[in-house]
Scaffold this motif. Structure first.
Motif, PDB file in Angstrom:
ATOM      1  N   LEU A 330       0.724  -1.173   0.054  1.00  0.00           N
ATOM      2  CA  LEU A 330      -0.277   0.023   0.093  1.00  0.00           C
ATOM      3  C   LEU A 330       0.796   1.122   0.026  1.00  0.00           C
ATOM      4  O   LEU A 330       0.584   2.104  -0.769  1.00  0.00           O
ATOM      5  N   ILE A 339      -1.440   1.594  -9.954  1.00  0.00           N
ATOM      6  CA  ILE A 339      -1.978   0.314 -10.459  1.00  0.00           C
ATOM      7  C   ILE A 339      -0.754  -0.946 -10.817  1.00  0.00           C
ATOM      8  O   ILE A 339      -0.878  -1.882 -10.513  1.00  0.00           O
ATOM      9  N   LEU A 342       0.173  -2.609  -7.713  1.00  0.00           N
ATOM     10  CA  LEU A 342      -0.744  -3.471  -7.143  1.00  0.00           C
ATOM     11  C   LEU A 342      -1.208  -4.752  -7.840  1.00  0.00           C
ATOM     12  O   LEU A 342      -1.059  -5.955  -7.301  1.00  0.00           O
ATOM     13  N   ILE A 343      -0.798  -4.511  -9.055  1.00  0.00           N
ATOM     14  CA  ILE A 343      -1.003  -5.792  -9.893  1.00  0.00           C
ATOM     15  C   ILE A 343       0.329  -6.840  -9.653  1.00  0.00           C
ATOM     16  O   ILE A 343       0.179  -8.007  -9.723  1.00  0.00           O
ATOM     17  N   ALA A 346      -0.079  -8.518  -6.565  1.00  0.00           N
ATOM     18  CA  ALA A 346      -1.045  -9.475  -6.650  1.00  0.00           C
ATOM     19  C   ALA A 346      -0.482 -10.891  -7.337  1.00  0.00           C
ATOM     20  O   ALA A 346      -0.709 -11.832  -6.957  1.00  0.00           O
ATOM     21  N   VAL A 351       1.847  -9.814   0.954  1.00  0.00           N
ATOM     22  CA  VAL A 351       1.135  -9.739   2.091  1.00  0.00           C
ATOM     23  C   VAL A 351       1.488  -8.539   2.549  1.00  0.00           C
ATOM     24  O   VAL A 351       2.994  -8.199   2.789  1.00  0.00           O
ATOM     25  N   VAL A 357       3.994   3.581   8.417  1.00  0.00           N
ATOM     26  CA  VAL A 357       3.101   4.862   8.654  1.00  0.00           C
ATOM     27  C   VAL A 357       1.809   4.949   7.474  1.00  0.00           C
ATOM     28  O   VAL A 357       0.669   4.814   8.001  1.00  0.00           O
ATOM     29  N   MET A 362      -3.867   5.101   5.629  1.00  0.00           N
ATOM     30  CA  MET A 362      -4.907   4.786   4.403  1.00  0.00           C
ATOM     31  C   MET A 362      -6.121   4.062   5.203  1.00  0.00           C
ATOM     32  O   MET A 362      -7.310   4.373   4.854  1.00  0.00           O
ATOM     33  N   ILE A 363      -5.732   3.138   6.135  1.00  0.00           N
ATOM     34  CA  ILE A 363      -7.060   2.560   6.669  1.00  0.00           C
ATOM     35  C   ILE A 363      -7.316   2.952   7.984  1.00  0.00           C
ATOM     36  O   ILE A 363      -8.237   2.306   8.433  1.00  0.00           O
TER      37      ILE A 363
ATOM     38  N   ILE B 520       2.822  13.111  12.690  1.00  0.00           N
ATOM     39  CA  ILE B 520       3.479  11.985  12.744  1.00  0.00           C
ATOM     40  C   ILE B 520       4.931  12.220  13.517  1.00  0.00           C
ATOM     41  O   ILE B 520       5.649  11.646  14.318  1.00  0.00           O
ATOM     42  N   MET B 574     -12.681   0.577   9.896  1.00  0.00           N
ATOM     43  CA  MET B 574     -11.723   1.313   8.857  1.00  0.00           C
ATOM     44  C   MET B 574     -12.174   2.453   8.200  1.00  0.00           C
ATOM     45  O   MET B 574     -13.545   2.687   8.328  1.00  0.00           O
ATOM     46  N   SER B 575     -11.571   3.354   7.349  1.00  0.00           N
ATOM     47  CA  SER B 575     -12.029   4.398   6.743  1.00  0.00           C
ATOM     48  C   SER B 575     -12.616   3.861   5.640  1.00  0.00           C
ATOM     49  O   SER B 575     -12.563   3.061   4.869  1.00  0.00           O
ATOM     50  N   PHE B 578     -10.733   3.401   2.437  1.00  0.00           N
ATOM     51  CA  PHE B 578      -9.956   2.166   2.203  1.00  0.00           C
ATOM     52  C   PHE B 578     -10.958   1.050   1.925  1.00  0.00           C
ATOM     53  O   PHE B 578     -10.536   0.253   0.832  1.00  0.00           O
ATOM     54  N   LEU B 588      -9.944  -4.504 -10.648  1.00  0.00           N
ATOM     55  CA  LEU B 588      -8.753  -4.917 -11.444  1.00  0.00           C
ATOM     56  C   LEU B 588      -8.652  -6.199 -11.557  1.00  0.00           C
ATOM     57  O   LEU B 588      -7.571  -6.447 -12.255  1.00  0.00           O
ATOM     58  N   ILE B 590      -8.222  -8.293  -8.945  1.00  0.00           N
ATOM     59  CA  ILE B 590      -7.134  -8.657  -7.813  1.00  0.00           C
ATOM     60  C   ILE B 590      -7.958  -8.863  -6.496  1.00  0.00           C
ATOM     61  O   ILE B 590      -8.960  -8.250  -6.211  1.00  0.00           O
TER      62      ILE B 590
END
Lengths: 381, 600
Positions: A330, A339, A342-343, A346, A351, A357, A362-363, B520, B574-575, B578, B588, B590
């Motif tokens: 990420l 992209i 990510l590809i 995948a 993992v 940070v 992001m999540i 941060i 989560m957000s 996300f 995609l 995936i």
């Protein structure tokens, strides 16, 4: 130093680093009493502890900010004239970017050549040395070319004064060219060379190609050294060059191989290794920052240099370099070309363990830094 | 041999170019050919260019012959008495227009003193190097050019008496200054452009000093009493408009108070300002959310209307109401038609704007500032004669910007106010600073414009004499009332569920990438998480497949997209962004699998 003192100091070996211990040892007065020595050692230990960075301190980001903020004040004035107008060096922001990106072709490659004893204070010897390493091509010595396409003959008139300056004769030149001009006979007269086609004429272009080829031919000097400039640095004379060739220059007997250096980090890496490259990055960046009158702690630059060299190869702070090394998918995707990352992730079934940070931001989870770092240990029933 | 070009097209050659050029010029001055034609002799290229096409800016200059201007005292007298006009001077060949190309051949003197035989033209006024707005800066020749530019830009944003028929106009976003005044320190351009007919500022008493730091960093301090007496008060006009649109099937919008059956009916309270015609009554005070014009539209999607769905047949409510943060008083209503002949309703709302903290003011010298505080009269510093300033300006604004004209205007304004006259500050032709100083001391004041001041709060005499005088100050159109915004919670974007952006949408203020980094760097990671909680969601995640599921209300439990009810579902916070990212990764092709682990 007394033996028991030595012993007292050595007791702190597990709490202080060897370099600090050595420094203490070197500076202790011989007459110090035992109680005073323990006091000194305790003070050193507290000072050392205080200087340590707290766990969870976000060192990288602080470094980035510490370099980034003064960077905005850096002038975009690219060139700085090193005393003489013929030599200019990239400085300022463009140079910093060049170093951090670990570019292989830098804009103004440059060397500082220090010489050994007899050469570094005798200006004549130094000048001779400078002339010797300067790369001279045949094109520079020639003053006129005449092509005779019908007879396939190339006649080159040479610049006599230049020849004398470089201590060369037409015969010597002819010898050098002969090796390169296959299929041509080379004849030399007083101040010109005649190259004639020996075999059958296949292509009219051959003659022209030959001319272009011998133009680039190195006659004397070291490859890559385009210009030389003897300057006085302190008590001695050194040679500044534009263009660099660290490996060949270091091999010359006149050269002081300890102090001689180049500003091409990649070349340093290739000839001297990563550790030298790391030092070079720190030194080169710091030079620019100092020249701009900015004040950045070296340790920030050291951190960046460490990261760039951590893999044993010099890697730039780009998406192909340092960022590619990031563990998190990420984090890499959030930098550039998401992209693609990510590809590829995948395909490999990567993992993301969410240890850094960006991915936690992001999540929307606490980032594992500062107050987000410590966890609670409890016994679950 | 010199080539001749007419409008950049080659037409022929001449042997004696300078004679030819002279002839053409003579013809033009005689009036035989148009005054707009320009002729330019390019000596280096040996070309003569004649231009008669459009798009060339040109300007008038007085013609000089043998070191003497053709414009004589006689002409001036005749002009004054109205016997001749400007055009007569052109027809007589006293004044001609030069364009940029012909100026290359001209040597222009800026004043009569520097005339010598080699000059060909003279400026009508030395100040004509500047445009109109720039010439409105008094004593502009004492300034840096950049400040002049800023000064003239600021004047364009000033509130004023912009049109005498303002009460009949439906301008978008217009402001009107109450009690505008003509500047005491004026320039000739003010007279020529009849500035007194549309002034845009007021003469204020300005003290250059500090007052508890409320005017630091380009702030200004206003006297509360002055403001309450009407200083720089203005009105903001906001038009509200709607039209009756026609739809297919002969259906049309209707401006009226909506029926209670109408889909989307608000409440009677919301329509309380509307008269029977559906438009609010004059002088109605409306606030945000109130309906200004009541309107209904025909039902949408006429084709999908069927007998089972009677609700779809009802009309929709489409009234115009005031947006967030807007308010006003109904001032003027226009009922007319648009180009297609449909009914057009325009309502103009008026909103009185009393200067408040955060409003922008400027002098004419690029010295703009924002009001930092309104000081009650008893607390204002006062002079020996009991004068309190309307505005307190900071001295720190002058040193680095070097706006000398600002300081001279202050002295000039003081002289003008005390002597009861206007002071001329025309570019290059202004009254001399020395003379102004002399007159000021003749009027019984310190010649440098300073006065002894007392602190209004303590009554103590101030340690330094204060530079005080009269200046023309402008109120600029940037007012806090139009810009102020805050949000704790509010509308969110449909796609990302993050707060909207911008004042109009009551948006949030973004904590950007670099701001995030500061959190941060301080290690405040839990605080950072809270900051980013705006799009927080709790989503059931399938522990077997690692995919996001959904809550099935009928079954009363969360369902996995792969295993249905045969899997443990964990609720994960989560957000929403996300969650969206996971969805997009799935597009995609995936498979983003979430490995769940106990946090503790």
């Amino acid at each position: 130093m007394k033996a028991d003192h030595e012993k007292t100091v050595e007791e702190y070996a597990d709490r202080l680093s060897p370099s600090v211990l050595q420094e203490v040892k070197d500076q202790l007065p011989a007459s110090i009493s035992k109680s005073d020595l323990t006091k000194v050692m305790e003070t050193v230990v507290t000072a050392h502890e205080n200087a340590k960075v707290n766990p969870g301190e976000c060192v990288g980001l602080v470094s980035a900010q510490s370099i980034g903020e003064p960077g905005t004040q850096m002038t975009l004035n690219t060139f700085h004239f090193a005393g003489v107008s013929e030599m200019n060096v990239t400085t300022g922001l463009p140079r910093i970017i060049e170093i951090f990106d670990a570019r292989k072709d830098i804009k103004t490659p440059m060397m500082e050549i220090f010489l050994k004893e007899p050469y570094n204070n005798d200006i004549d010897k130094l000048k001779k040395f400078a002339a010797k390493i300067k790369e001279t091509t045949f094109g520079e010595l020639a003053s006129e070319y005449s092509l005779n396409i019908f007879d396939q003959v190339l006649k080159v008139t040479l610049n006599k004064t230049l020849l004398a300056d470089y201590d060369l004769s037409t015969k010597e030149l002819a010898k050098v060219i002969k090796a390169k001009a296959k299929g041509f006979s080379v004849e030399s007269s007083d101040d010109d060379l005649t190259l004639a086609k020996t075999g059958k004429t296949q292509e009219l272009k051959d003659l022209y190609n030959l001319k272009e080829k011998i133009k680039e031919l190195k006659i004397t000097g070291t490859k890559g050294i385009k210009q030389v400039l003897p300057v006085k640095r302190g008590e001695e004379y050194i040679v500044l060059t534009s263009g660099t060739n660290l490996k060949d220059i270091l091999a010359l007997p006149e050269v002081d191989e300890v102090r001689t250096t180049t500003n091409d980090i990649y070349e340093i890496y290739e000839t001297l290794g990563v550790e030298a490259a790391r030092e070079a990055i720190i030194r080169e960046v710091f030079k620019v920052i100092e020249a701009q009158g900015l004040n950045i702690d070296v340790r920030h630059i050291m951190l960046v240099a460490d990261i760039m060299c951590a893999t044993g190869v010099v890697k730039g702070v780009t998406r192909y370099g340092v960022v590619k090394e990031k563990a998190s998918v990420l984090a890499r995707a959030s930098f550039e070309t998401p992209i693609k990352h990510l590809i590829n992730a995948a395909l490999e079934g990567e993992v993301d363990y969410l240890t850094s940070v960006v991915e936690n931001v992001m999540i929307n989870q606490p980032v594992p830094v500062g107050t987000g770092l410590p966890g609670l240990v409890t016994k679950m029933k | 041999m010199t080539d001749i070009y007419l409008n950049s097209k080659y037409v022929g050659t001449v042997d004696n170019p300078s004679h030819f050029v002279g002839e053409v010029k003579d013809l033009r001055r005689k009036g035989s050919i148009s005054e707009d034609i320009s002729i330019y002799h390019d000596l280096a290229a040996q070309e003569v260019h004649l231009h008669s096409d459009e798009g060339r800016a040109h300007r008038p200059l007085i013609i000089i012959k043998e070191g003497k201007p053709l414009l004589s005292e006689k002409h001036l007298k005749q002009l004054e008495e109205g016997e001749i006009t400007w055009h007569d001077l052109i027809r007589q060949g006293v004044i001609e227009y030069l364009d940029a190309a012909e100026e290359e051949n001209a040597l222009v003197a800026s004043s009569e003193e520097e005339l010598s035989p080699e000059y060909t033209h003279m400026e009508i006024s030395p100040g004509s190097i500047c445009g109109i707005t720039t010439s409105l800066v008094p004593f502009g020749n004492y300034n840096q050019s950049s400040r002049l530019i800023i000064g003239s830009k600021n004047q364009k944003q000033a509130l004023g008496f912009y049109a005498a028929n303002f009460h009949l106009r439906m301008d978008m976003d217009s402001n009107l200054l109450h009690y505008p005044q003509f500047p005491i320190v004026k320039t000739k351009i003010h007279d020529i452009t009849e500035y007194s007919q549309h002034p845009s500022g007021q003469n204020m008493i300005v003290a250059v000093m500090s007052y508890d730091g409320y005017n630091m960093e380009d702030g200004v301090i206003l006297g509360k009493a002055s403001v309450e007496r009407g200083l720089s008060r203005s009105t903001y006009f906001r038009p509200v408009e709607t039209q009756e649109l026609r739809y297919s099937g002969g259906l049309i919008d209707e401006v009226s108070i909506p029926d209670k059956e109408v889909k989307g009916y608000r409440s009677e309270h919301d329509y309380r300002f509307l008269e029977s015609d559906g438009i609010l009554y004059p002088e109605a005070k409306v606030n945000e959310g109130d309906v200004v014009i009541g309107k209904t539209s025909p039902p949408r999607f006429l084709s999908s209307m069927d007998e089972y769905n009677l609700a779809a047949a009802t009309r929709r409510e489409s009234s115009i109401n005031l947006k967030h943060g807007e308010k006003g008083v109904a001032d003027f209503v226009v009922l007319t038609e648009n180009e297609e002949g449909n009914k057009l309703v325009q309502v103009r709302l008026r909103d009185e704007r009393i200067p408040e903290i955060g409003d922008k003011f400027t002098s004419r010298h690029g010295q703009k500032g924002v009001v930092g505080i309104l000081v009650p009269p008893q607390d204002l510093p006062f002079s020996e004669s009991g004068i309190t300033p309307d505005l307190i300006f900071t001295p720190h604004g002058v040193s680095s910007r070097m706006t000398v004209s600002h300081l001279i205007e202050l002295v000039g304004g003081k002289v003008g106010a005390l002597a009861g006259r206007y002071v001329d500050g025309t570019l290059f032709e202004a009254e001399k600073e020395e003379d102004l100083r002399k007159q000021l001391s003749g009027l019984g004041f310190q010649e440098d414009g300073t006065e002894v001041f007392y602190d209004g709060r303590t009554g103590k005499k101030m340690m330094a004499r204060i530079f005080v005088g009269n200046m023309y100050y402008l109120r600029l159109r940037h007012m806090v009332a139009n810009k102020m915004q805050a949000r704790a919670r509010g509308p969110i974007q449909l796609l990302t569920r993050q707060p909207t952006e911008g004042k109009a949408k009551e948006g949030g203020l973004r904590l950007g990438e670099m701001e995030k980094d500061t959190f941060i760097a301080h290690g405040a990671s839990l605080l950072l998480k809270e900051r980013f909680d705006s799009d927080k969601v709790v989503i059931p995640v399938c522990e077997k497949s690692g995919l996001m599921g959904y809550y099935d209300a009928r079954k009363g439990r969360a369902v996995s997209p792969l295993y249905g009810e045969n899997s443990e579902m964990s609720h994960i916070e989560m957000s929403y962004a996300f969650k969206l990212l996971l969805d997009e990764i799935r597009t995609l092709g995936i498979y983003p699998r979430l490995h769940l682990k106990s946090k503790y």
